[in-house]
Design an enzyme around this catalytic site. Structure first.
Site, PDB file in Angstrom:
ATOM      1  N   ASP A   1       4.839  -6.215   9.106  1.00  0.00           N
ATOM      2  CA  ASP A   1       6.015  -5.929   9.940  1.00  0.00           C
ATOM      3  C   ASP A   1       6.042  -6.790  11.194  1.00  0.00           C
ATOM      4  OD1 ASP A   1       7.218  -4.092   8.287  1.00  0.00           O
ATOM      5  OD2 ASP A   1       6.279  -2.354   9.228  1.00  0.00           O
TER       6      ASP A   1
ATOM      7  N   ASP B   1       0.925  -2.804  11.987  1.00  0.00           N
ATOM      8  CA  ASP B   1       1.261  -3.290  10.644  1.00  0.00           C
ATOM      9  C   ASP B   1       1.491  -4.802  10.687  1.00  0.00           C
ATOM     10  OD1 ASP B   1       2.917  -4.091   8.338  1.00  0.00           O
ATOM     11  OD2 ASP B   1       2.848  -1.973   7.854  1.00  0.00           O
TER      12      ASP B   1
ATOM     13  N   ARG C   1       0.848  -1.185   0.000  1.00  0.00           N
ATOM     14  CA  ARG C   1       0.000   0.000   0.000  1.00  0.00           C
ATOM     15  C   ARG C   1       0.886   1.238   0.000  1.00  0.00           C
ATOM     16  NH1 ARG C   1      -4.434   1.196   4.700  1.00  0.00           N
ATOM     17  NH2 ARG C   1      -2.556   1.656   5.882  1.00  0.00           N
TER      18      ARG C   1
ATOM     19  N   THR D   1      -0.673   7.702  -1.213  1.00  0.00           N
ATOM     20  CA  THR D   1      -1.973   7.620  -1.896  1.00  0.00           C
ATOM     21  C   THR D   1      -2.899   6.579  -1.276  1.00  0.00           C
ATOM     22  OG1 THR D   1      -1.253   5.887  -3.418  1.00  0.00           O
ATOM     23  CG2 THR D   1      -0.799   8.167  -4.072  1.00  0.00           C
TER      24      THR D   1
HETATM   25  C1  PRP Z   1      -1.209  -4.436   4.494  1.00  0.00           C
HETATM   26  C2  PRP Z   1      -2.147  -5.609   4.591  1.00  0.00           C
HETATM   27  C3  PRP Z   1      -2.997  -5.468   3.366  1.00  0.00           C
HETATM   28  C4  PRP Z   1      -3.118  -3.969   3.239  1.00  0.00           C
HETATM   29  C5  PRP Z   1      -4.457  -3.551   3.771  1.00  0.00           C
HETATM   30  O1  PRP Z   1      -0.202  -4.700   3.598  1.00  0.00           O
HETATM   31  O2  PRP Z   1      -1.476  -6.840   4.675  1.00  0.00           O
HETATM   32  O3  PRP Z   1      -2.415  -6.038   2.205  1.00  0.00           O
HETATM   33  O4  PRP Z   1      -2.066  -3.394   4.037  1.00  0.00           O
HETATM   34  O5  PRP Z   1      -4.685  -2.197   3.542  1.00  0.00           O
HETATM   35  P1  PRP Z   1      -5.816  -1.711   2.532  1.00  0.00           P
HETATM   36  O6  PRP Z   1      -7.048  -2.498   2.843  1.00  0.00           O
HETATM   37  O7  PRP Z   1      -5.961  -0.260   2.886  1.00  0.00           O
HETATM   38  O8  PRP Z   1      -5.334  -1.920   1.133  1.00  0.00           O
HETATM   39  P2  PRP Z   1       0.986  -3.663   3.323  1.00  0.00           P
HETATM   40  O9  PRP Z   1       0.619  -2.758   2.198  1.00  0.00           O
HETATM   41  O10 PRP Z   1       1.381  -2.991   4.610  1.00  0.00           O
HETATM   42  O11 PRP Z   1       2.144  -4.591   2.800  1.00  0.00           O
HETATM   43  P3  PRP Z   1       2.971  -5.735   3.572  1.00  0.00           P
HETATM   44  O12 PRP Z   1       2.039  -6.910   3.775  1.00  0.00           O
HETATM   45  O13 PRP Z   1       4.075  -6.037   2.651  1.00  0.00           O
HETATM   46  O14 PRP Z   1       3.437  -5.157   4.886  1.00  0.00           O
HETATM   47  N1  URA Z   2      -2.298  -2.654   7.000  1.00  0.00           N
HETATM   48  C1  URA Z   2      -1.933  -3.159   8.206  1.00  0.00           C
HETATM   49  O1  URA Z   2      -1.042  -4.015   8.293  1.00  0.00           O
HETATM   50  N2  URA Z   2      -2.572  -2.715   9.304  1.00  0.00           N
HETATM   51  C2  URA Z   2      -3.562  -1.811   9.273  1.00  0.00           C
HETATM   52  O2  URA Z   2      -4.123  -1.457  10.325  1.00  0.00           O
HETATM   53  C3  URA Z   2      -3.917  -1.288   8.009  1.00  0.00           C
HETATM   54  C4  URA Z   2      -3.273  -1.730   6.893  1.00  0.00           C
END
Ligand code: PRP
Ligand code: URA
Length: 208
Positions: free
Chosen positions: A201, A198, A103, A107
């Site tokens: 993470d 997160d 994400r 944006t």
């Molecule tokens: C997190 C999560 C989803 C997304 C959710 O991933 O695992 O994929 O955010 O947010 P949204 O509903 O607003 O799209 P992230 O983008 O942090 O990537 P990661 O899993 O690599 O940490």
């Molecule tokens: N992605 C995450 O990992 N946590 C949140 O709360 C939102 C988006």
């Protein structure tokens, strides 16, 4: 027909509390994600089709039943990987195909960086991502799986925001959504409250 399934099981509530706590170390966090994914999978597979299969027990021949559907798991990288082994324990014959989205912090839009699909899509796909926040990543992932041609798609998340559920329902009204818990809201940075922070993470110990 019901399309959003929120688990309301004491085990789910118990394990969610330990998952959310900021004191929970990454190895425990991973174990909690796995436990919750198993409970989620039990609900999301409740109505899978079965076919008869004749076997012999050590005593007699009998007719049992086995699953009669080709299943694909599509974890959204990274955090969806944390749920994959749990699903595979219950569905050892499932195929695993991958989608990579992150994400964009400015944006909040999902940015695609990986897709590994075959030319022959499964009958039923479980899209796996522990967090359904704005719903952008889930909607983009579901759209990729639809473009692939999968027969039916179900979205499995540990925690969702009401905003994310509404977005997925609007863009993909045919998709059933299974969540352990629908939380209260998103904060100004589009993190789920109370949430867990997160997920990627915390699973991969990359908080820095
Ligand atoms: C997190 C999560 C989803 C997304 C959710 O991933 O695992 O994929 O955010 O947010 P949204 O509903 O607003 O799209 P992230 O983008 O942090 O990537 P990661 O899993 O690599 O940490
Ligand atoms: N992605 C995450 O990992 N946590 C949140 O709360 C939102 C988006």
């Amino acid at each position: 027909m019901q399309k959003v399934f929120e688990l309301n099981h004491p085990l789910v509530q118990h394990h969610l509390t330990h998952l959310r706590s900021k004191e929970t170390a990454p190895h425990i966090f991973r174990a909690q994600i796995r436990r919750l994914a198993i409970l989620l999978a039990a609900e999301a597979t409740r109505d899978l089709p079965l076919k008869p299969e004749v076997i012999e027990t050590p005593l007699v021949e009998m007719e049992g039943v086995v699953l009669d559907v080709r299943i694909g798991l599509v974890p959204i990288l990274r955090a969806g990987l944390g749920m994959t082994d749990a699903l595979l324990d219950l569905l050892p014959a499932a195929e695993v195909w991958h989608l990579g989205f992150y994400r964009d912090e400015e944006t909040l839009q999902p940015v695609e960086y990986y897709q590994k699909f075959s030319s022959n899509p499964p009958d039923l796909v479980f899209v796996l991502d522990p967090m359904l926040a704005t719903g952008g990543s889930a909607c983009a992932g579901i759209q990729r799986v639809k473009d692939w041609g999968a027969g039916e798609i179900r979205m499995l998340s540990i925690i969702a925001a009401p905003e994310g559920i509404a977005t997925v329902r609007e863009e993909h009204p045919d998709v059933k959504i299974y969540v352990c818990k629908i939380d209260e809201e998103l904060n100004d940075d589009a993190y789920i409250l109370p949430g867990l922070g997160d997920a990627g993470d915390r699973i991969f110990n990359t908080l820095g």
